[in-house]
Scaffold this motif. Structure first.
Motif, PDB file in Angstrom:
ATOM      1  N   SER A  38       0.854  -1.133   0.226  1.00 42.06           N
ATOM      2  CA  SER A  38      -0.040  -0.167   0.269  1.00 42.06           C
ATOM      3  C   SER A  38       0.759   1.275  -0.254  1.00 42.06           C
ATOM      4  CB  SER A  38      -1.138   0.182   1.393  1.00 42.06           C
ATOM      5  OG  SER A  38      -0.157  -0.313   2.091  1.00 42.06           O
ATOM      6  N   CYS A  39       0.118   2.653  -0.487  1.00 41.85           N
ATOM      7  CA  CYS A  39       0.566   3.359  -0.935  1.00 41.85           C
ATOM      8  C   CYS A  39      -0.233   4.617  -0.136  1.00 41.85           C
ATOM      9  CB  CYS A  39       1.974   4.161  -1.921  1.00 41.85           C
ATOM     10  SG  CYS A  39       2.726   2.955  -2.462  1.00 41.85           S
ATOM     11  N   THR A  40       0.478   6.097   0.505  1.00 36.59           N
ATOM     12  CA  THR A  40      -0.701   6.751   1.268  1.00 36.59           C
ATOM     13  C   THR A  40      -0.477   8.425   0.716  1.00 36.59           C
ATOM     14  OG1 THR A  40       0.075   6.901   2.826  1.00 36.59           O
ATOM     15  CG2 THR A  40      -2.101   5.494   2.775  1.00 36.59           C
ATOM     16  N   LEU A  41      -1.290   8.546   0.196  1.00 36.50           N
ATOM     17  CA  LEU A  41      -1.564  10.390   0.126  1.00 36.50           C
ATOM     18  C   LEU A  41      -1.597  11.093   1.056  1.00 36.50           C
ATOM     19  CD1 LEU A  41      -1.777  10.460  -4.148  1.00 36.50           C
ATOM     20  CD2 LEU A  41       0.461  10.493  -2.827  1.00 36.50           C
ATOM     21  N   SER A  42      -0.620  11.760   1.545  1.00 39.67           N
ATOM     22  CA  SER A  42      -1.628  12.933   2.690  1.00 39.67           C
ATOM     23  C   SER A  42      -0.883  14.199   3.201  1.00 39.67           C
ATOM     24  CB  SER A  42      -1.277  12.381   4.378  1.00 39.67           C
ATOM     25  OG  SER A  42       0.483  12.053   4.057  1.00 39.67           O
ATOM     26  N   ASN A  43      -1.418  15.239   3.816  1.00 39.15           N
ATOM     27  CA  ASN A  43      -0.929  16.414   3.407  1.00 39.15           C
ATOM     28  C   ASN A  43      -1.450  16.593   1.971  1.00 39.15           C
ATOM     29  OD1 ASN A  43      -0.411  16.443   6.333  1.00 39.15           O
ATOM     30  ND2 ASN A  43       1.727  15.108   6.095  1.00 39.15           N
ATOM     31  N   VAL A  44      -1.943  16.668   1.510  1.00 38.83           N
ATOM     32  CA  VAL A  44      -2.242  17.869  -0.117  1.00 38.83           C
ATOM     33  C   VAL A  44      -2.391  18.457   0.097  1.00 38.83           C
ATOM     34  CG1 VAL A  44      -3.134  16.957  -2.091  1.00 38.83           C
ATOM     35  CG2 VAL A  44      -2.642  14.471  -0.831  1.00 38.83           C
ATOM     36  N   SER A  45      -2.146  19.859  -0.485  1.00 36.57           N
ATOM     37  CA  SER A  45      -1.981  20.990  -0.780  1.00 36.57           C
ATOM     38  C   SER A  45      -3.848  21.082  -1.287  1.00 36.57           C
ATOM     39  CB  SER A  45      -1.836  22.059  -1.024  1.00 36.57           C
ATOM     40  OG  SER A  45      -0.225  21.798  -0.292  1.00 36.57           O
ATOM     41  N   ALA A  46      -5.019  21.912  -0.688  1.00 37.92           N
ATOM     42  CA  ALA A  46      -5.963  21.951  -0.935  1.00 37.92           C
ATOM     43  C   ALA A  46      -6.156  23.022  -2.102  1.00 37.92           C
ATOM     44  CB  ALA A  46      -7.141  22.859  -0.015  1.00 37.92           C
ATOM     45  N   GLY A  47      -5.449  23.638  -1.942  1.00 37.42           N
ATOM     46  CA  GLY A  47      -5.279  24.694  -3.409  1.00 37.42           C
ATOM     47  C   GLY A  47      -4.165  25.767  -3.192  1.00 37.42           C
ATOM     48  N   VAL A  48      -4.005  26.132  -3.685  1.00 37.84           N
ATOM     49  CA  VAL A  48      -2.604  27.156  -4.501  1.00 37.84           C
ATOM     50  C   VAL A  48      -3.340  28.445  -5.066  1.00 37.84           C
ATOM     51  CG1 VAL A  48      -0.538  26.919  -5.044  1.00 37.84           C
ATOM     52  CG2 VAL A  48      -1.016  24.892  -3.426  1.00 37.84           C
ATOM     53  N   ILE A  49      -2.972  29.412  -4.620  1.00 34.06           N
ATOM     54  CA  ILE A  49      -2.911  30.288  -5.519  1.00 34.06           C
ATOM     55  C   ILE A  49      -1.520  31.145  -5.234  1.00 34.06           C
ATOM     56  CG2 ILE A  49      -4.039  33.110  -4.977  1.00 34.06           C
ATOM     57  CD1 ILE A  49      -6.864  31.415  -5.290  1.00 34.06           C
ATOM     58  N   VAL A  50      -1.728  30.797  -7.127  1.00 35.95           N
ATOM     59  CA  VAL A  50      -0.270  32.292  -7.814  1.00 35.95           C
ATOM     60  C   VAL A  50      -0.442  33.558  -7.974  1.00 35.95           C
ATOM     61  CG1 VAL A  50       0.907  30.901  -9.722  1.00 35.95           C
ATOM     62  CG2 VAL A  50      -0.538  29.303  -9.605  1.00 35.95           C
ATOM     63  N   PRO A  51       0.058  34.197  -7.411  1.00 38.87           N
ATOM     64  CA  PRO A  51       0.245  35.094  -7.273  1.00 38.87           C
ATOM     65  C   PRO A  51       0.509  35.992  -8.615  1.00 38.87           C
ATOM     66  CG  PRO A  51       1.737  34.244  -5.635  1.00 38.87           C
ATOM     67  CD  PRO A  51       1.576  33.248  -6.822  1.00 38.87           C
ATOM     68  N   GLU A  52      -0.369  36.683  -8.506  1.00 37.60           N
ATOM     69  CA  GLU A  52      -0.010  37.499  -9.853  1.00 37.60           C
ATOM     70  C   GLU A  52       0.979  38.514 -10.517  1.00 37.60           C
ATOM     71  OE1 GLU A  52      -3.418  41.004 -10.027  1.00 37.60           O
ATOM     72  OE2 GLU A  52      -4.451  39.521  -8.554  1.00 37.60           O
ATOM     73  N   ASP A  53       2.136  38.928  -9.403  1.00 37.28           N
ATOM     74  CA  ASP A  53       3.158  39.039  -8.961  1.00 37.28           C
ATOM     75  C   ASP A  53       4.349  38.889  -9.928  1.00 37.28           C
ATOM     76  OD1 ASP A  53       3.656  37.859  -6.978  1.00 37.28           O
ATOM     77  OD2 ASP A  53       4.049  39.516  -5.732  1.00 37.28           O
TER      78      ASP A  53
END
Length: 164
Positions: A38-53
């Protein structure tokens, strides 16, 4: 009396021989457990806001496997279509890049930009079984937005797939 003595002697002989000829027997019952891979994925980022600058935003995930040989494949929807970009609902695109680092005990096992040739990561016995691999992903526009960049919400989806 002679018969009685003979009878007592034979009885004693039979009783004595029975006590000294005790037998033993053994048996065994095999035991075990089957632990599935088995392998598990955890601590997956819920979403990322890429900065405009043009500065970086950070995301990531952690992978743990109970085997020492596995592969994970990372990509984005736009990379699968040919090139990495964030896209709005009207088809406008903003090129971006993702720098990926994979760490175990603060030791880096790769630090490179995601492109069509850097999507696979192979753990072929280089880490202990159960080692948590922390992926650090840095998202950045290739150029900052300007006053002429069409307004809108630009998106893409980062994906990870583990094969073991």
């Amino acid at each position: 009396m002679k018969i009685l003595l003979k009878s007592a002697a034979v009885t004693a002989l039979l009783l004595g021989s029975g006590l000294t000829q005790a037998a033993t027997t053994t048996s065994s019952i095999p035991m075990g457990v089957d632990v599935p891979r088995s392998c598990t994925l955890s601590n997956v980022s819920a979403g990322v806001i890429v900065p405009e600058d043009g500065t970086e935003a950070t995301g990531g995930f952690t992978i743990i496997c109970n085997i020492d040989t596995y592969t994970f494949y990372v990509t984005t929807d736009s990379l699968e279509a040919g090139n990495m970009h964030l896209k709005d609902g009207n088809g406008h695109q903003l090129p971006f890049k993702i720098n990926q680092s994979y760490l175990y005990n603060s030791v880096s096992y790769g630090n490179y930009d995601l492109d069509s040739s850097t999507r696979n990561w192979y753990a072929n016995g280089i880490l202990p079984i159960g080692a948590p691999v922390n992926a650090v992903l840095k998202f950045k526009l290739q150029a900052p937005t300007t006053a002429t960049t069409p307004a809108g919400v630009y998106t893409d989806t980062f994906r990870v797939n583990v094969t073991y």
